[in-house]
Design an enzyme around this catalytic site. Structure first.
Site, short mmCIF file in Angstrom:
data_model
loop_
_atom_site.label_atom_id
_atom_site.label_comp_id
_atom_site.label_asym_id
_atom_site.label_seq_id
_atom_site.Cartn_x
_atom_site.Cartn_y
_atom_site.Cartn_z
N LYS A 282 0.82 -1.22 -0.12
CA LYS A 282 0.08 -0.01 -0.14
C LYS A 282 0.93 1.25 -0.06
CE LYS A 282 -4.34 -1.66 1.90
NZ LYS A 282 -5.41 -1.43 2.86
N LYS B 253 -7.88 -12.27 -5.20
CA LYS B 253 -8.90 -12.43 -4.68
C LYS B 253 -10.07 -11.24 -4.98
CE LYS B 253 -9.42 -10.90 -0.34
NZ LYS B 253 -9.43 -10.87 1.22
N LYS C 112 -13.56 -5.37 -3.34
CA LYS C 112 -14.62 -4.08 -3.83
C LYS C 112 -13.84 -3.00 -3.99
CE LYS C 112 -15.21 -3.06 1.19
NZ LYS C 112 -14.53 -4.35 1.92
#
Length: 329
Positions: free
Chosen positions: A113, A194, A197
């Protein structure tokens, strides 16, 4: 609290996907009968990346309503919002003082990230410590986590053992809980990853709150492969993922699905899968609308849940404060 304690949290960073439902929510319902369960909406974790305040408030209540629509029972489980229990932040500060900077910087999720931001915030670095506080506050024995969160549970165990070694036995050392039911649901467009959203391609995931038409269309657009062979194989990850979804929303096993569509082709399979998913989600979607419109009920659930969670959390925090040498209030 004679049963083992299970703790789980989901971020309110948007509506949940069918991956969240199959891999988490469906299993949560069964756990209520055999364990003491705490299900938290982790809004404090959500703000480690920028959030629009009004959206965060809406998403938090959306997730709460989805919890309840899926079958979580506030009479059997403690369901609450993280920021309503101040002990999470207080314990996280204490745990920060015994957590190594290098260990946090080596966390895979932090490294991934932090590459996306020129200005990396401390909250992103300290995310695993807050997660450790979430879990350790309640003497949690079992934590249902996916592969992407196992490293965070490992650091939670390290922190608990370090504190216990320094200040004497205080925290239960939590274990990974792997539910018996539910496959890992992958992206409809890139099945090696995976379902998420946060994917930039909206066709890669199905939200629990998508319309029925949108659900059908996304399944029709899902990738399979060019072989044309209807097999459940790692060499055909797109088809394998769709078969897992079909099995999760029906009474059919993987083998039964393969036998049924062996000679029918991908088109008919996707058509049927769309209907299976739509029918499977219809009761949840209808129940969600009822619950989401009942603001008084939602408020009662999260206030009652916070009161129960705070009682348990305060007992642990008092013990921790005493052990580190703070003078009691």
């Amino acid at each position: 609290m004679d049963k083992k304690i299970v703790y789980s949290g989901i971020q309110p960073s948007g509506s949940l996907t069918i991956g969240n439902y199959i891999g988490a929510l469906k299993n949560f319902i069964g756990l209520q009968e055999d364990y003491n369960c705490l299900y938290c909406i982790v809004d404090m974790h959500a703000i480690t990346v920028d959030q629009e305040p009004k959206n965060l408030r809406k998403n938090t209540l959306d997730v709460l309503a989805l919890y309840l629509a899926a079958g979580l029972d506030p009479e059997k489980s403690i369901i609450y919002i993280q920021s309503h229990v101040h002990q999470h932040a207080e314990l996280a500060w204490v745990l920060n003082t015994i957590t190594g900077l290098g260990q946090l910087q080596r966390m895979t999720q932090f490294k991934d990230k932090s590459k996306k931001y020129s200005d990396v915030r401390a909250g992103l670095l300290n995310y695993p410590v807050l997660m450790a506080a979430d879990i350790l506050l309640y003497n949690t024995s079992l934590v249902p986590v996916g592969e992407d969160q196992k490293q965070h549970l490992e650091i939670t165990r390290d922190i608990a053992q370090r504190f216990n070694s320094r200040y004497s036995e205080t925290f239960t050392i939590p274990e990974v809980f792997t539910p018996k039911l539910g496959a890992r649901i992958m992206s409809l467009k890139e099945p090696e990853f995976k379902m998420s959203k946060s994917d930039t391609n909206k066709d890669a995931y199905i939200l629990l709150l998508d319309s029925e038409d949108a659900t059908r269309k996304k399944i029709k657009r899902a990738v399979t492969d060019s072989t044309g062979n209807f097999r459940y194989s790692d060499e055909q990850p797109g088809l394998k993922n769709l078969i897992n979804i079909y099995s999760s929303f029906s009474d059919l096993s993987v083998d039964e699905i393969v036998d049924k569509y062996q000679n029918l082709g991908y088109g008919e399979f996707k058509e049927d899968l769309g209907e299976v998913v739509v029918e499977g989600l219809r009761p949840l979607r209808e129940r969600y609308k009822e619950i989401r419109s009942d603001k008084e009920y939602l408020e009662k659930v999260y206030k009652d849940g916070a009161e129960k969670a705070s009682y348990l959390a305060n007992k642990m925090l008092r013990k921790v404060y005493k052990k580190v040498g703070f003078i009691p209030r």
